[in-house]
Design a protein around this motif. Structure first.
Motif, short mmCIF file in Angstrom:
data_model
loop_
_atom_site.label_atom_id
_atom_site.label_comp_id
_atom_site.label_asym_id
_atom_site.label_seq_id
_atom_site.Cartn_x
_atom_site.Cartn_y
_atom_site.Cartn_z
N ALA A 182 -1.17 -4.93 -10.56
CA ALA A 182 -2.54 -4.41 -10.49
C ALA A 182 -2.67 -3.40 -9.35
O ALA A 182 -2.31 -3.68 -8.21
N LEU A 207 -7.93 2.41 -2.51
CA LEU A 207 -8.56 2.01 -1.26
C LEU A 207 -9.38 3.12 -0.62
O LEU A 207 -10.23 2.83 0.24
N GLN A 245 -3.38 3.62 -2.40
CA GLN A 245 -3.41 2.58 -3.42
C GLN A 245 -2.91 1.26 -2.84
O GLN A 245 -2.10 1.23 -1.91
N SER A 246 -3.40 0.16 -3.40
CA SER A 246 -2.91 -1.17 -3.06
C SER A 246 -2.36 -1.80 -4.34
O SER A 246 -3.06 -1.87 -5.35
N THR A 254 0.84 -1.19 0.00
CA THR A 254 0.00 0.00 0.00
C THR A 254 0.88 1.25 0.00
O THR A 254 1.99 1.24 0.53
N THR A 273 -5.18 -0.99 -7.02
CA THR A 273 -6.56 -0.87 -6.55
C THR A 273 -6.65 0.31 -5.58
O THR A 273 -5.96 0.32 -4.56
N THR A 332 -0.81 -5.12 -6.08
CA THR A 332 -0.61 -6.57 -6.05
C THR A 332 -0.12 -7.00 -7.42
O THR A 332 -0.86 -6.90 -8.40
N ASN A 386 -13.59 -3.40 3.56
CA ASN A 386 -13.36 -2.32 2.60
C ASN A 386 -13.99 -1.03 3.13
O ASN A 386 -14.77 -0.37 2.45
#
Length: 233
Positions: free
Chosen positions: A51, A55, A45-46, A37, A53, A48, A108
């Motif tokens: 990719a 938050l 942002q996360s 993160t 994602t 992986t 979430n």
């Protein structure tokens, strides 16, 4: 990113993941399971693999209002269960970190605490109890252990509790409040003022609660039939 599966420096390879999003504060780079993160200056942002994602959609209005001079001072810490990420920042018009947000990866969702002293964050391990604690360092030069209870020391205090902020999503993230419980431990014959509001509109409905051992009802109504913060439930 760097592939370090082969420890020979000559075999390390660099891969550009994104040319538009970068890390704005190195204090926010944290590993959470297989993800990393970080704060990109506008969102948490996360990452992986390759990719990304976002938050922080649910608290985006708060984060974009941060004074640009303090965007690089955000800090985060991951609690021992790896399911919660703590974030602290300087609110608009302030010069010190007084807000802490906690992100719940399972739900979430974000929860918010204000009036904190959190220039820096850390998790400390207590060998005596085999537990981890979230700690902050304040602008007053003191270290604080969070979530350890509150003692008013004879002086009136104000305490806030908020439900979590969810992103716009499916019906599973909608909030339905039917019952609310306030558990208070009496220490003398005192009165406490209990207020409720929704959507952070600061339009509280207040009720006085006696701590002399007698039972009470919020005002003359019951949650679910009255009005909280000017909005019917």
């Amino acid at each position: 990113t760097v592939d370090v599966s082969n420890a020979t420096p000559a075999n390390w390879t660099f891969t550009c993941i994104n040319t538009e999003i970068g890390c704005y504060s190195h204090f926010t780079i944290k590993n959470v399971g297989s993800a990393m993160t970080f704060w990109d200056g506008w969102r948490m942002q996360s990452l992986t693999g390759i990719a990304l994602t976002p938050l922080s959609i649910a608290i985006h209005p708060d984060l974009i209002a941060i004074d640009p001079a303090y965007r690089g001072t955000l800090q985060t810490e991951v609690w021992n269960d790896k399911n919660h990420l703590y974030l602290t920042y300087v609110t608009l018009g302030a010069t010190t970190h007084t807000v802490i947000y906690m992100y719940d990866f399972a739900l979430n969702a974000w929860a918010k605490w204000t009036g904190m002293k959190a220039e820096c964050l850390a998790t400390l391990y207590d060998e005596d109890t085999d537990t981890y604690h979230v700690c902050t360092g304040g602008s007053d030069g003191k270290a604080y252990k969070l979530w350890s209870g509150t003692n008013d020391n004879g002086t009136a205090i104000t305490s806030y509790a908020t439900t979590k902020s969810f992103p716009m999503a499916g019906i599973e993230y909608m909030k339905f409040l039917q019952w609310g419980y306030a558990v208070l431990q009496a220490s003398g014959n005192w009165t406490i003022q209990f207020g409720t509001a929704i959507n952070e509109n600061n339009n509280y409905t207040y009720n006085d609660i006696s701590l002399n051992g007698a039972g009470f009802i919020l005002g003359t109504s019951i949650l679910g039939t009255g009005i909280l913060g000017g909005n019917s439930l």
